[in-house]
Design a protein around this motif. Structure first.
Motif, PDB file in Angstrom:
ATOM      1  N   LEU A 201      75.140  -5.723  63.093  1.00 49.59           N
ATOM      2  CA  LEU A 201      74.335  -4.501  63.136  1.00 49.59           C
ATOM      3  C   LEU A 201      72.895  -4.833  63.504  1.00 49.59           C
ATOM      4  N   GLY A 221      73.223  -5.391  54.084  1.00 49.32           N
ATOM      5  CA  GLY A 221      72.653  -4.466  55.058  1.00 49.32           C
ATOM      6  C   GLY A 221      71.379  -4.980  55.685  1.00 49.32           C
ATOM      7  N   LEU A 239      71.564   3.998  63.780  1.00 51.19           N
ATOM      8  CA  LEU A 239      72.418   3.370  62.774  1.00 51.19           C
ATOM      9  C   LEU A 239      73.613   4.249  62.425  1.00 51.19           C
ATOM     10  N   ALA A 243      77.794   3.712  63.103  1.00 50.65           N
ATOM     11  CA  ALA A 243      78.380   3.465  61.782  1.00 50.65           C
ATOM     12  C   ALA A 243      79.836   3.042  61.859  1.00 50.65           C
ATOM     13  N   HIS A 246      80.291  -0.582  63.217  1.00 50.48           N
ATOM     14  CA  HIS A 246      79.551  -1.637  62.531  1.00 50.48           C
ATOM     15  C   HIS A 246      79.707  -1.586  61.009  1.00 50.48           C
ATOM     16  N   VAL A 248      78.881   0.717  58.729  1.00 50.35           N
ATOM     17  CA  VAL A 248      77.722   1.219  57.989  1.00 50.35           C
ATOM     18  C   VAL A 248      78.174   2.205  56.908  1.00 50.35           C
ATOM     19  N   VAL A 251      72.720   5.125  55.143  1.00 54.18           N
ATOM     20  CA  VAL A 251      71.432   4.991  55.823  1.00 54.18           C
ATOM     21  C   VAL A 251      70.432   5.889  55.107  1.00 54.18           C
ATOM     22  N   ALA A 280      69.662   0.398  55.773  1.00 47.48           N
ATOM     23  CA  ALA A 280      71.086   0.598  56.014  1.00 47.48           C
ATOM     24  C   ALA A 280      71.887  -0.330  55.112  1.00 47.48           C
ATOM     25  N   GLU A 281      72.970   0.191  54.573  1.00 53.48           N
ATOM     26  CA  GLU A 281      73.892  -0.588  53.745  1.00 53.48           C
ATOM     27  C   GLU A 281      75.257  -0.607  54.421  1.00 53.48           C
ATOM     28  N   VAL A 282      75.877  -1.765  54.447  1.00 57.38           N
ATOM     29  CA  VAL A 282      77.203  -1.879  55.061  1.00 57.38           C
ATOM     30  C   VAL A 282      78.283  -1.961  53.977  1.00 57.38           C
TER      31      VAL A 282
END
Length: 286
Positions: A201, A221, A239, A243, A246, A248, A251, A280-282
């Motif tokens: 990302l 993230g 982002l 998403a 990637h 995600v 956000v 952003a957090e994955v």
């Protein structure tokens, strides 16, 4: 009894034929302006208008817009580029097309646009399109379809204009002129997880926007510090647009947050993203 049954069947056949003919006439009359059900569409963009796209189309549109901004092209150029990709490929990175046409803009290796592998790279294709558009004298004052045609040399020079309105909606959102304007739903199985997702990302955000000094926060993230509010929404919308491919999960920018769970933006009362950052957090595997 047999006569009645035959009459009933005949009547049913006639009704079906009438319905088929009616549908055909509507399609022929409305043509490209016909709006199809959005069953497979996973993203909606609302910025003085509404556009619906699937995840692949949304990601490609976001990259096209980002490359235009990175090159310092005006918003009008992004509108022209999006309208061109809409018409040529449906905003899809096609492996083939008419004759030797390839990619988002259906550029042709035989016409000097690059190798098939290069043209299949959305960033390369977008850069080549913007470079060609910039060489067109007076393109800024042309209609969208005329500017696009000067680059593409299509057999259907008016075809690009029908995508102008949708492309303007997309450009407003993707260039940060609207808040919380891109909302996407994400499937139950993310394409990537954890550290690999955060690294990829970050890499693609840097490649699309030309950011420097951007690193994943950790395996969960990344965080980006924008120059201003508009930049913040550019990155936040990018982002969300990426998403699905990637992984995600979340956000946040300012007091608004998008989550994959809800597929929409909502206000986070009493909380702000740290130091004005876009965060952003994955998804983490398991």
């Amino acid at each position: 009894m047999w006569v009645r049954t035959r009459a009933t069947v005949a009547g049913g056949v006639v009704l079906i034929l009438v319905a088929v003919i009616a549908i055909w006439l509507v399609v022929r009359q409305v043509g490209d302006n016909l709006t199809l059900p959005l069953v497979a569409r996973k993203c909606t963009v609302q910025a003085d208008g509404r556009v619906a796209l699937d995840a692949d189309q949304m990601a490609n549109a976001a990259t096209i817009a980002a490359i235009g901004a990175k090159r310092g092209m005006p918003e009008r150029a992004v509108v022209v580029a999006l309208a061109t990709a809409y018409q040529e490929s449906g905003l899809r990175n096609l492996a083939d097309g008419d004759r030797d046409s390839v990619g988002l803009f259906q550029q042709r290796p035989s016409q000097g646009w690059g190798t098939p592998a290069q043209i299949r790279d959305p960033r390369y294709a977008a850069n080549r399109f913007y470079a060609a558009l910039k060489k067109v004298r007076g393109w800024e004052k042309m209609r969208v379809t005329d500017a696009a045609q000067r680059v593409q040399r299509s057999a259907f020079p008016e075809a690009y204009q029908k995508w102008a309105d949708d492309s303007e909606v997309l450009s407003r959102a993707l260039l940060g002129d609207a808040s919380g304007a891109v909302a996407c739903t994400v499937g139950r199985t993310p394409a990537m997880y954890g550290a690999a997702a955060a690294a990829q990302l970050t890499r693609n955000l840097v490649l699309d926007w030309g950011l420097k000094g951007t690193d994943p926060t950790d395996a969960t993230g990344l965080a980006v510090t924008p120059g201003d509010q508009r930049d913040g929404w550019r990155y936040a919308h990018w982002l969300v647009s990426h998403a699905q491919d990637h992984g995600v999960k979340r956000v946040r920018f300012g007091d608004l947050e998008w989550t994959a769970r809800n597929g929409s933006w909502g206000r986070v009362d009493g909380q702000q993203s740290p130091a004005g950052q876009v965060v952003a957090e994955v998804f983490n595997e398991g």
